[in-house]
Write an enzyme that holds these catalytic residues in place. Structure first.
Site, PDB file in Angstrom:
ATOM      1  N   ASP A 231       0.861  -1.183   0.000  1.00 20.69           N
ATOM      2  CA  ASP A 231       0.000   0.000   0.000  1.00 20.69           C
ATOM      3  C   ASP A 231       0.903   1.240   0.000  1.00 20.69           C
ATOM      4  OD1 ASP A 231      -2.823   1.020   2.083  1.00 20.69           O
ATOM      5  OD2 ASP A 231      -1.619   2.155   0.658  1.00 20.69           O
ATOM      6  N   GLY A 232       0.718   2.093  -0.968  1.00 22.44           N
ATOM      7  CA  GLY A 232       1.561   3.290  -1.077  1.00 22.44           C
ATOM      8  C   GLY A 232       1.445   4.198   0.120  1.00 22.44           C
TER       9      GLY A 232
ATOM     10  N   ASP B 139       0.111   7.622  -9.611  1.00 28.28           N
ATOM     11  CA  ASP B 139      -0.726   7.149 -10.725  1.00 28.28           C
ATOM     12  C   ASP B 139      -1.862   6.306 -10.151  1.00 28.28           C
ATOM     13  OD1 ASP B 139      -0.240   4.844 -13.529  1.00 28.28           O
ATOM     14  OD2 ASP B 139      -1.807   6.322 -13.088  1.00 28.28           O
TER      15      ASP B 139
ATOM     16  N   ASP C 159      -9.467   6.109  -9.614  1.00 30.08           N
ATOM     17  CA  ASP C 159     -10.396   7.048  -8.970  1.00 30.08           C
ATOM     18  C   ASP C 159     -10.396   6.804  -7.458  1.00 30.08           C
ATOM     19  OD1 ASP C 159     -12.567   6.561 -11.797  1.00 30.08           O
ATOM     20  OD2 ASP C 159     -11.066   8.118 -11.429  1.00 30.08           O
TER      21      ASP C 159
ATOM     22  N   PRO D 296      -8.933   0.892  -2.325  1.00 31.45           N
ATOM     23  CA  PRO D 296      -7.608   1.134  -1.729  1.00 31.45           C
ATOM     24  C   PRO D 296      -7.015   2.491  -2.110  1.00 31.45           C
ATOM     25  CG  PRO D 296      -7.451  -0.421  -3.555  1.00 31.45           C
ATOM     26  CD  PRO D 296      -8.906  -0.205  -3.307  1.00 31.45           C
TER      27      PRO D 296
END
Ligand code: SAM
Length: 292
Positions: free
Chosen positions: A153-154, A171, A174, A178
């Site tokens: 998960d960023g 990037d 929508d 997540p």
């Protein structure tokens, strides 16, 4: 009522035979592409992945009913999210891409020879697997020796980074599932910390026709952290409303004032060029009003 992203076979129009994929927007607008078949579908722990073969736009990658990319027009978005910041920064070396599991943004970043390392942080490994199988012209660059793909998960990944990156590209899809966290203030506070003193971040900031309030929110968040904040625009036929915005936050270099057009010489690109760079920052009045 059709479910989001379901195949709709009864569009009442002159050309209604055949099968259509419809992306239902958040409001009362939809976008339909006539398809010959669905070639892949998988429910992952994060989202539903679907891939269709369309008549006019080639293969189409869809996540949770929303179009992520099509073979025909993906170059526009991927060139614009990558080359605007990379030609603004005088010497980008370390780049982080969050999201972007199809590989399109990484493909464009790799065109900059100054870049020595690209970390791609994608939450869903199944997106990378599907892209490798069905979109090799986009994903094959993930195998480049300069690229490290990290499945995480960023929002979590970014917390451990401090003063590391020259450029960070968000990037994201929508703001659903997540990806919701990628539009929150805490995330951009961490992005600011993860950038070094000359760092630049660009995030896809949706369409002013579809998410005007989100654009206002992102604008106020970026203004809290970055001395330089600018939005720029591009036309992507298969994104809702056909108009997509990008938000750029920079600690030192201005994408208009500090841009050296001579650096673009020698790049063979399909959309981006030095005129487009300048022009993309020319905002229509209704967009400027959103930022007031
Ligand atoms: N260009 C597309 C757009 O503008 O809608 C986005 C393309 S890319 C496929 C979006 C990627 O972001 C997806 O593969 C999704 O799995 C990934 N993603 C969503 N939330 C994430 C998160 N919190 N951390 C990392 N990747 C995430």
């Amino acid at each position: 009522m059709q479910e989001k992203g379901e195949v709709n076979t009864d569009i009442p129009n002159s050309n209604s035979e055949g099968i259509w994929f419809t992306e239902y927007g958040p409001e009362n607008t939809a976008l339909s592409l006539k398809i010959s078949r669905k070639i892949f579908e998988k429910e992952t722990p994060f989202q539903r992945i679907e891939i269709f073969e369309s008549y006019d736009y080639g293969k189409v990658l869809v996540l949770d009913g929303f179009i992520m990319l099509t073979e025909k027009d993906e170059f526009i978005y991927h060139e614009m999210i990558a080359h605007v910041p990379l030609f603004t920064h005088p010497n980008p070396v370390r780049v982080l891409v969050i999201g972007g599991g199809d590989g399109g943004v990484v493909r464009e970043v790799l065109k900059h020879k100054s870049v020595e390392r690209i970390e791609l942080v994608e939450i869903d490994e199944e997106v990378v697997n599907a892209a490798r199988r069905f979109f090799p012209q986009v994903s094959s660059y993930l195998d480049d020796e300069r690229v490290e793909v990290i499945f995480q998960d960023g929002v979590e990944f970014i917390k451990s980074k401090n003063g590391v990156y020259d450029v960070i590209l968000i990037d994201s899809p929508d703001p659903i599932g997540p990806a919701v966290g990628l539009f929150e203030e805490n995330f951009y506070k961490d992005v600011f910390s993860a950038l070094n003193d000359f760092g630049i971040v660009v995030a896809q900031a949706e369409s002013p026709f579809v998410f005007p309030d989100l654009i206002k929110k992102i604008h106020s968040v970026f203004n809290k952290y970055f001395p330089i904040v600018r939005f720029y625009l591009a036309n992507v036929p298969t994104y809702a409303s056909g108009l997509i915005s990008f938000v750029l936050g920079s600690k030192k270099f201005d994408p208009v004032e500090d841009f050296n057009p001579n650096r673009v010489a020698g790049f063979q690109l399909k959309y981006y060029n030095e005129q487009i760079h300048w022009a993309s920052f020319a905002l229509p009045n209704f967009f400027k009003d959103l930022l007031k």
